[in-house]
Write a protein that holds these residues in place. Structure first.
Motif, PDB file in Angstrom:
ATOM      1  N   LEU A  76       0.824  -1.207   0.000  1.00 33.77           N
ATOM      2  CA  LEU A  76       0.000   0.000   0.000  1.00 33.77           C
ATOM      3  C   LEU A  76       0.860   1.260   0.000  1.00 33.77           C
ATOM      4  O   LEU A  76       0.566   2.221  -0.710  1.00 33.77           O
ATOM      5  N   ALA A  77       1.928   1.252   0.763  1.00 34.36           N
ATOM      6  CA  ALA A  77       2.769   2.440   0.883  1.00 34.36           C
ATOM      7  C   ALA A  77       3.438   2.831  -0.425  1.00 34.36           C
ATOM      8  O   ALA A  77       3.854   3.977  -0.587  1.00 34.36           O
ATOM      9  N   THR A  78       3.511   1.906  -1.362  1.00 33.37           N
ATOM     10  CA  THR A  78       4.161   2.210  -2.634  1.00 33.37           C
ATOM     11  C   THR A  78       3.185   2.483  -3.770  1.00 33.37           C
ATOM     12  O   THR A  78       3.611   2.735  -4.890  1.00 33.37           O
ATOM     13  N   HIS A  79       1.884   2.436  -3.473  1.00 35.36           N
ATOM     14  CA  HIS A  79       0.870   2.654  -4.513  1.00 35.36           C
ATOM     15  C   HIS A  79      -0.143   3.694  -4.062  1.00 35.36           C
ATOM     16  O   HIS A  79      -1.111   3.370  -3.369  1.00 35.36           O
ATOM     17  N   SER A  80       0.075   4.931  -4.473  1.00 35.28           N
ATOM     18  CA  SER A  80      -0.787   6.030  -4.019  1.00 35.28           C
ATOM     19  C   SER A  80      -2.250   5.823  -4.401  1.00 35.28           C
ATOM     20  O   SER A  80      -3.148   6.256  -3.679  1.00 35.28           O
ATOM     21  N   ALA A 124       3.657   3.909  10.397  1.00 38.09           N
ATOM     22  CA  ALA A 124       4.900   4.649  10.145  1.00 38.09           C
ATOM     23  C   ALA A 124       5.302   4.489   8.684  1.00 38.09           C
ATOM     24  O   ALA A 124       5.729   5.451   8.036  1.00 38.09           O
ATOM     25  N   GLU A 125       5.132   3.286   8.159  1.00 30.90           N
ATOM     26  CA  GLU A 125       5.451   3.049   6.754  1.00 30.90           C
ATOM     27  C   GLU A 125       4.472   3.779   5.824  1.00 30.90           C
ATOM     28  O   GLU A 125       4.876   4.388   4.832  1.00 30.90           O
ATOM     29  N   LEU A 126       3.187   3.743   6.160  1.00 30.84           N
ATOM     30  CA  LEU A 126       2.175   4.380   5.313  1.00 30.84           C
ATOM     31  C   LEU A 126       2.285   5.904   5.291  1.00 30.84           C
ATOM     32  O   LEU A 126       1.874   6.535   4.320  1.00 30.84           O
ATOM     33  N   THR A 127       2.804   6.479   6.359  1.00 28.96           N
ATOM     34  CA  THR A 127       2.893   7.944   6.432  1.00 28.96           C
ATOM     35  C   THR A 127       4.293   8.474   6.145  1.00 28.96           C
ATOM     36  O   THR A 127       4.495   9.684   6.108  1.00 28.96           O
ATOM     37  N   ASP A 128       5.249   7.582   5.939  1.00 27.69           N
ATOM     38  CA  ASP A 128       6.630   7.981   5.696  1.00 27.69           C
ATOM     39  C   ASP A 128       6.709   8.957   4.530  1.00 27.69           C
ATOM     40  O   ASP A 128       5.932   8.863   3.573  1.00 27.69           O
ATOM     41  N   GLU A 129       7.658   9.881   4.602  1.00 31.25           N
ATOM     42  CA  GLU A 129       7.781  10.890   3.545  1.00 31.25           C
ATOM     43  C   GLU A 129       8.116  10.263   2.194  1.00 31.25           C
ATOM     44  O   GLU A 129       7.861  10.868   1.150  1.00 31.25           O
ATOM     45  N   SER A 154       6.694   7.458   1.234  1.00 32.47           N
ATOM     46  CA  SER A 154       5.543   6.635   0.851  1.00 32.47           C
ATOM     47  C   SER A 154       4.722   7.355  -0.210  1.00 32.47           C
ATOM     48  O   SER A 154       4.902   8.542  -0.482  1.00 32.47           O
ATOM     49  N   SER A 155       3.784   6.639  -0.762  1.00 30.37           N
ATOM     50  CA  SER A 155       2.915   7.203  -1.795  1.00 30.37           C
ATOM     51  C   SER A 155       1.879   8.163  -1.239  1.00 30.37           C
ATOM     52  O   SER A 155       1.214   8.855  -2.001  1.00 30.37           O
ATOM     53  N   LEU A 156       1.734   8.209   0.073  1.00 28.41           N
ATOM     54  CA  LEU A 156       0.782   9.148   0.674  1.00 28.41           C
ATOM     55  C   LEU A 156       1.063  10.564   0.188  1.00 28.41           C
ATOM     56  O   LEU A 156       0.156  11.316  -0.133  1.00 28.41           O
ATOM     57  N   HIS A 157       2.329  10.898   0.097  1.00 28.47           N
ATOM     58  CA  HIS A 157       2.712  12.248  -0.287  1.00 28.47           C
ATOM     59  C   HIS A 157       2.574  12.485  -1.787  1.00 28.47           C
ATOM     60  O   HIS A 157       2.703  13.606  -2.242  1.00 28.47           O
ATOM     61  N   GLU A 158       2.301  11.426  -2.549  1.00 31.10           N
ATOM     62  CA  GLU A 158       2.093  11.547  -3.988  1.00 31.10           C
ATOM     63  C   GLU A 158       0.615  11.571  -4.354  1.00 31.10           C
ATOM     64  O   GLU A 158       0.270  11.769  -5.510  1.00 31.10           O
ATOM     65  N   MET A 159      -0.250  11.340  -3.368  1.00 26.98           N
ATOM     66  CA  MET A 159      -1.690  11.332  -3.632  1.00 26.98           C
ATOM     67  C   MET A 159      -2.152  12.709  -4.082  1.00 26.98           C
ATOM     68  O   MET A 159      -1.583  13.725  -3.700  1.00 26.98           O
ATOM     69  N   LYS A 160      -3.237  12.716  -4.865  1.00 21.71           N
ATOM     70  CA  LYS A 160      -3.837  13.998  -5.258  1.00 21.71           C
ATOM     71  C   LYS A 160      -4.308  14.734  -4.015  1.00 21.71           C
ATOM     72  O   LYS A 160      -4.153  15.940  -3.909  1.00 21.71           O
ATOM     73  N   ASP A 161      -4.918  13.988  -3.096  1.00 20.88           N
ATOM     74  CA  ASP A 161      -5.418  14.592  -1.870  1.00 20.88           C
ATOM     75  C   ASP A 161      -5.098  13.701  -0.671  1.00 20.88           C
ATOM     76  O   ASP A 161      -5.907  12.863  -0.272  1.00 20.88           O
ATOM     77  N   PRO A 162      -3.914  13.873  -0.088  1.00 24.21           N
ATOM     78  CA  PRO A 162      -3.546  13.028   1.058  1.00 24.21           C
ATOM     79  C   PRO A 162      -4.443  13.253   2.270  1.00 24.21           C
ATOM     80  O   PRO A 162      -4.474  12.432   3.181  1.00 24.21           O
TER      81      PRO A 162
END
Length: 133
Positions: free
Chosen positions: A2-6, A41-46, A48-56
């Motif tokens: 999940l962390a690698t796929h926004s 921690a992995e899902l929110t890591d800088e 991770s893809s969270l920061h690449e989402m259109k709307d995190p």
């Protein structure tokens, strides 16, 4: 994965993955809670893809809606980081999650953690004591 796929964060939220994951923070088996902190921690890591989402904020809002701040703090208070390296890592992961979420939504996260009565005293006590392990 999940962390690698926004594109999967929205599905995770939509299919109620956040409350299921956060529910494990209250589990009697503290090892499960330790695992949840590692996952978050992995899902929110800088990186991770969270920061690449259109709307995190979709993910952050789901965490806040499901009372992440309160539940995480209650869990951290049950952990004795001097007991084991895993417990110490769980506390480190918790602090990492807080930092990562504050980077995404500074005002919202600070407001929510300010509402948790035990957070600031715990944080101040921790700073005064220094590292436990």
């Amino acid at each position: 994965a999940l962390a690698t796929h926004s594109e999967l964060y929205d599905s995770f939220v939509e299919h109620r993955g956040v409350p299921l994951l956060l529910g494990l923070l209250n589990h009697a088996n503290a090892d499960l809670a330790v695992g949840v902190f590692a996952i978050l921690a992995e899902l929110t890591d800088e990186d991770s893809s969270l920061h690449e989402m259109k709307d995190p904020m979709v993910f952050v809002t789901a965490l806040l809606k499901d009372r992440f701040c309160d539940m995480a703090m209650d869990c951290v208070l049950r952990i004795d980081e001097a007991q084991s390296e895993e417990d110490a890592q769980a506390v480190t992961n918790f602090l990492t999650i807080v930092e990562n979420l504050v980077e995404v939504a500074p005002l919202d996260m600070c407001k929510e953690f300010a509402k948790v009565p035990k957070f600031l005293p715990w944080l101040l006590k921790r700073v005064r004591q220094g590292p436990q392990v």
